[in-house]
Design an enzyme around this catalytic site. Structure first.
Site, PDB file in Angstrom:
ATOM      1  N   LYS A  77     -68.811 -57.356 -12.606  1.00 52.66           N
ATOM      2  CA  LYS A  77     -70.169 -57.817 -12.928  1.00 52.66           C
ATOM      3  C   LYS A  77     -70.324 -59.291 -12.565  1.00 52.66           C
ATOM      4  O   LYS A  77     -69.345 -60.036 -12.507  1.00 52.66           O
ATOM      5  CB  LYS A  77     -70.437 -57.657 -14.437  1.00 52.66           C
ATOM      6  N   HIS A  95     -59.786 -62.645  -5.752  1.00 51.69           N
ATOM      7  CA  HIS A  95     -60.611 -61.988  -4.735  1.00 51.69           C
ATOM      8  C   HIS A  95     -59.669 -61.498  -3.628  1.00 51.69           C
ATOM      9  O   HIS A  95     -58.816 -62.273  -3.174  1.00 51.69           O
ATOM     10  CB  HIS A  95     -61.665 -62.949  -4.182  1.00 51.69           C
ATOM     11  N   GLU A 166     -52.107 -60.028  -4.597  1.00 53.62           N
ATOM     12  CA  GLU A 166     -52.835 -60.143  -5.875  1.00 53.62           C
ATOM     13  C   GLU A 166     -51.925 -60.158  -7.093  1.00 53.62           C
ATOM     14  O   GLU A 166     -52.046 -61.020  -7.979  1.00 53.62           O
ATOM     15  CB  GLU A 166     -53.826 -58.987  -6.020  1.00 53.62           C
TER      16      GLU A 166
HETATM   17  C1  GRF Z   1     -59.342 -54.179  -6.348  1.00 55.95           C
HETATM   18  O1  GRF Z   1     -60.198 -53.979  -5.220  1.00 55.95           O
HETATM   19  C2  GRF Z   1     -58.698 -55.515  -6.223  1.00 55.95           C
HETATM   20  O2  GRF Z   1     -58.417 -55.828  -4.882  1.00 55.95           O
HETATM   21  C3  GRF Z   1     -59.735 -56.437  -6.779  1.00 55.95           C
HETATM   22  O3  GRF Z   1     -60.353 -55.699  -7.833  1.00 55.95           O
HETATM   23  C4  GRF Z   1     -60.214 -54.290  -7.571  1.00 55.95           C
HETATM   24  C5  GRF Z   1     -59.657 -53.520  -8.743  1.00 55.95           C
HETATM   25  O4  GRF Z   1     -58.490 -54.121  -9.169  1.00 55.95           O
HETATM   26  N1  GRF Z   1     -59.145 -57.661  -7.257  1.00 55.95           N
HETATM   27  P1  GRF Z   1     -57.756 -53.642 -10.536  1.00 55.95           P
HETATM   28  O5  GRF Z   1     -56.782 -52.547 -10.138  1.00 55.95           O
HETATM   29  O6  GRF Z   1     -58.815 -53.122 -11.492  1.00 55.95           O
HETATM   30  O7  GRF Z   1     -57.051 -54.863 -11.030  1.00 55.95           O
END
Ligand code: GRF
Length: 186
Positions: A77, A95, A166
């Protein structure tokens, strides 16, 4: 704060357990959606969680819990300028690209990797940045590069960016900012 599968939340939980995150603790998980698997991850780790109703209710909870740092971990959001102002330089976001590439409005989740593949970049990655009023526009804290391989699909590339960037970068950046807050240098 989460919206989906919570793999970045899991990385944060694991990092707290392993001592990578030691200058703070995960006190609360806030989901924008009731069915997010991230809520199950929180429950499995004994972390209190709430489903967000509106920003006023959320600000009340954050204040009563004494929350000092907000980490957007797959949170989809857009937060209002008022909310961001209440936690100026205390909200960070992960990101899944090397900002300023493939970011901004409409650039989230798989769309980011679709754009990277469509453009034909050979290197992508992830960025942790402060959240301000511009989507993905806040000051960059950390970045980690990931190779794009021949034959990559958006799904394959997303998985590699999550595993190699990430899930490493977000805990490291969270500890860095939490340490600075704890030491009063932020
Ligand atoms: C994924 O697309 C990730 O790359 C971005 O948020 C999305 C969901 O991530 N940061 P998560 O598995 O809910 O942490």
């Amino acid at each position: 704060m989460v919206s989906g599968g919570g793999t970045n939340l899991q990385a944060l939980i694991d990092a707290e357990k392993s001592g990578i995150i030691k200058s703070g603790e995960i006190r609360l998980v806030v989901s924008s959606t009731p069915g997010a698997y991230a809520l199950t991850r929180a429950e499995n780790s004994g972390i209190r969680s709430v489903v967000m109703k509106d920003e006023d209710q959320l600000l009340e909870i954050l204040k009563s819990e004494g929350i000092e740092l907000i980490v957007l971990a797959g949170f989809l959001k857009i937060l209002s300028p008022e909310f961001i102002g209440a936690y100026r330089d205390r909200i960070i976001n992960i990101h899944p690209s090397l900002i300023p590439s493939f970011c901004g409005k409409g650039c989230y989740g798989l769309h980011v990797h679709e754009k990277a593949l469509a453009y034909g970049v050979k290197v992508t990655g992830a960025t942790v940045h402060f959240v301000n009023e511009i989507t993905d526009g806040g000051r960059i804290i950390a970045q980690k590069a990931v190779e794009v391989c021949d034959g990559d699909t958006p799904e394959i590339l997303q998985k590699r960016v999550m595993e190699q960037a990430e899930w490493i970068l977000l805990p490291e950046a969270t500890e860095k900012i939490a340490y600075e807050i704890m030491k009063g240098i932020r």
